[in-house]
Design a protein around this motif. Structure first.
Motif, PDB file in Angstrom:
ATOM      1  N   VAL A   1       0.807  -1.215   0.000  1.00 42.64           N
ATOM      2  CA  VAL A   1       0.000   0.000   0.000  1.00 42.64           C
ATOM      3  C   VAL A   1       0.840   1.265   0.000  1.00 42.64           C
ATOM      4  CG1 VAL A   1      -1.917  -1.137   1.174  1.00 42.64           C
ATOM      5  CG2 VAL A   1      -0.176   0.023   2.535  1.00 42.64           C
ATOM      6  N   ASP A   2       2.172   1.145   0.093  1.00 44.88           N
ATOM      7  CA  ASP A   2       3.004   2.348   0.125  1.00 44.88           C
ATOM      8  C   ASP A   2       4.375   2.020  -0.460  1.00 44.88           C
ATOM      9  OD1 ASP A   2       4.210   4.653   2.694  1.00 44.88           O
ATOM     10  OD2 ASP A   2       3.668   4.981   0.603  1.00 44.88           O
ATOM     11  N   GLY A   3       4.937   3.003  -1.172  1.00 46.81           N
ATOM     12  CA  GLY A   3       6.278   2.835  -1.714  1.00 46.81           C
ATOM     13  C   GLY A   3       6.346   2.022  -2.991  1.00 46.81           C
ATOM     14  N   GLN A   4       5.212   1.897  -3.703  1.00 48.63           N
ATOM     15  CA  GLN A   4       5.208   1.069  -4.910  1.00 48.63           C
ATOM     16  C   GLN A   4       6.137   1.610  -5.985  1.00 48.63           C
ATOM     17  OE1 GLN A   4       2.514   2.124  -3.286  1.00 48.63           O
ATOM     18  NE2 GLN A   4       0.762   0.715  -3.396  1.00 48.63           N
ATOM     19  N   TYR A   5       6.406   2.919  -5.969  1.00 46.70           N
ATOM     20  CA  TYR A   5       7.263   3.499  -7.010  1.00 46.70           C
ATOM     21  C   TYR A   5       8.681   2.962  -6.944  1.00 46.70           C
ATOM     22  CZ  TYR A   5       9.281   6.503  -3.402  1.00 46.70           C
ATOM     23  OH  TYR A   5       9.926   6.975  -2.283  1.00 46.70           O
ATOM     24  N   ARG A   6       9.060   2.291  -5.822  1.00 42.45           N
ATOM     25  CA  ARG A   6      10.415   1.728  -5.698  1.00 42.45           C
ATOM     26  C   ARG A   6      10.434   0.222  -5.932  1.00 42.45           C
ATOM     27  NH1 ARG A   6      12.805   3.753  -0.146  1.00 42.45           N
ATOM     28  NH2 ARG A   6      14.657   2.769  -1.029  1.00 42.45           N
ATOM     29  N   LEU A   7       9.277  -0.315  -6.301  1.00 42.18           N
ATOM     30  CA  LEU A   7       9.204  -1.756  -6.512  1.00 42.18           C
ATOM     31  C   LEU A   7       9.238  -2.110  -7.989  1.00 42.18           C
ATOM     32  CD1 LEU A   7       6.417  -2.912  -4.006  1.00 42.18           C
ATOM     33  CD2 LEU A   7       8.878  -3.301  -3.830  1.00 42.18           C
ATOM     34  N   LYS A   8       9.640  -3.367  -8.233  1.00 42.66           N
ATOM     35  CA  LYS A   8       9.474  -3.953  -9.554  1.00 42.66           C
ATOM     36  C   LYS A   8       9.167  -5.438  -9.346  1.00 42.66           C
ATOM     37  CE  LYS A   8      14.168  -5.417 -10.701  1.00 42.66           C
ATOM     38  NZ  LYS A   8      15.268  -5.310 -11.702  1.00 42.66           N
ATOM     39  N   PRO A   9       8.526  -6.079 -10.313  1.00 44.39           N
ATOM     40  CA  PRO A   9       8.177  -7.489 -10.135  1.00 44.39           C
ATOM     41  C   PRO A   9       9.403  -8.332  -9.778  1.00 44.39           C
ATOM     42  CG  PRO A   9       7.063  -6.599 -12.064  1.00 44.39           C
ATOM     43  CD  PRO A   9       8.006  -5.537 -11.595  1.00 44.39           C
ATOM     44  N   GLY A  10       9.216  -9.231  -8.792  1.00 40.03           N
ATOM     45  CA  GLY A  10      10.270 -10.117  -8.350  1.00 40.03           C
ATOM     46  C   GLY A  10      11.074  -9.581  -7.196  1.00 40.03           C
TER      47      GLY A  10
END
Length: 358
Positions: free
Chosen positions: A307-316
């Motif tokens: 719910v937070d910080g998705q801009y720093r994620l990538k699949p895997g």
């Protein structure tokens, strides 16, 4: 999850009356203070009634005079009837007396109507409240001449408990409203009223009116609700936010709005798998309200979503839940955060993972 429509509404009195005089006369006294709550039948104003009282007395006297004449004519008719039976008078005399009695009966009835009309004028000099409500400003001061033709009246009374809230919804919502009204189990459709732009609940009531036509100029449908208002939290003319509860989605699957992201291919969420790695999961959102999105396709109950910080994620990416610093190590977090650790830490997101989809 409730199925509801939202709109902007205006509070209106449940009933409103402009009190006017039905007769002419000088305003002698007022029986209320501006802003008072008055009861139905309470004296509001007293006009000078000397002229109507004199007319009433004259009408009563005329009626009594006619009644005496009628009583005397009836006595004469009895005597003439007896004489005619013995042939002492001509039939023509008897017929004339019968006609005289009928004429006087009609006169008495006309006089009675005059008495009633005069009594109405006397009663009109006492102006009483037609309903229970709150008065506004006094529009005519004591001592002024009041006329029945005056357009402004004496005072406006608004019934503020209960009150009405008028609001509009898009015309496309008509089918939803009609379906809710047709539901056998729905005795009434609940309505919630909140302060404009605020979550504070001001009152709850029920839908009482669906307008008989759609406004084609604005493509909206006007609705009206009735709400009890004992604490006067709602006031006529106030603008409010209105929520019309049409039903509920039973067993709805919801996630926080913050979990839903928009990408080139549409909406998606980051789901944290059993191996603590995230995957991008396309979803279909049926509706969003109160900070929650109803998911019709894409995730299942119990899935963990970020719910937070998705801009720093990538699949895997590998993530791990981080507990609040002040919480005990063995206490489950209210909103479990997540961070990426391990070999992919340099690509990872420090952020919060939502509680499981529910």
């Amino acid at each position: 999850m409730p199925i509801r429509l939202s709109g902007i509404g205006v509070v209106q009195p449940w009933q409103t009356v402009t009190v006017r005089s039905r007769g002419d006369g000088q305003l002698l006294a007022v029986g209320f203070q501006e802003g008072d709550v008055v009861q139905q039948g309470q004296l509001l104003a007293q006009l000078d009634d000397r002229a109507p009282q004199a007319q009433l007395a004259q009408a009563i006297a005329q009626q009594r005079r006619s009644q005496v004449q009628l009583d005397n004519a009836r006595q004469d008719l009895k005597r003439y009837t007896e004489l005619a039976r013995h042939g002492a008078i001509e039939r023509q005399v008897l017929d004339a007396q019968q006609a005289q009695v009928a004429v006087l009966q009609a006169t008495v009835q006309a006089d009675q109507a005059q008495v009633q009309a005069a009594q109405v004028q006397v009663d009109d000099a006492r102006i009483t409240a037609p309903l229970t409500g709150r008065t506004g400003a006094l529009l005519v001061d004591v001592g002024n001449q009041v006329r029945a033709a005056d357009a402004q009246g004496l005072v406006v009374i608004n019934q503020v408990d209960p009150v009405a809230v008028s609001f509009t919804v898009p015309d496309t919502a008509y089918d939803q409203v009609r379906a809710a009204l047709a539901t056998p189990s729905a005795a009434e459709i609940p309505v919630q009223v909140r302060a404009q732009g605020q979550p504070r609940l001001l009152g709850q009531g029920a839908l009482v009116l669906v307008d008989n036509q759609i406004d084609d100029s604005s493509a909206t449908l006007r609705l009206k609700a009735r709400l009890d208002n004992p604490d006067l939290a709602l006031w006529p003319g106030q603008t409010v936010d209105v929520r019309l509860i049409l039903g509920e989605h039973a067993g709805a699957l919801v996630v926080p709005d913050a979990a839903v992201q928009r990408g080139a291919d549409g909406l998606f969420v980051y789901v944290v798998g059993a191996d603590d790695r995230v995957r991008l999961q396309p979803v279909r959102v049926a509706l969003s309200q109160d900070g929650r999105s109803l998911i019709s396709q894409g995730v299942a109950a119990g899935d963990r979503v970020v719910v937070d910080g998705q801009y720093r994620l990538k699949p895997g990416a590998l993530v791990a839940e981080i507990r609040d610093a002040e919480a005990p190590a063995d206490a489950p977090p209210a909103v479990p955060p997540a961070a990426v650790q391990g070999a992919e830490a340099d690509q990872a997101a420090a952020g919060r993972a939502a509680s499981p989809a529910s």
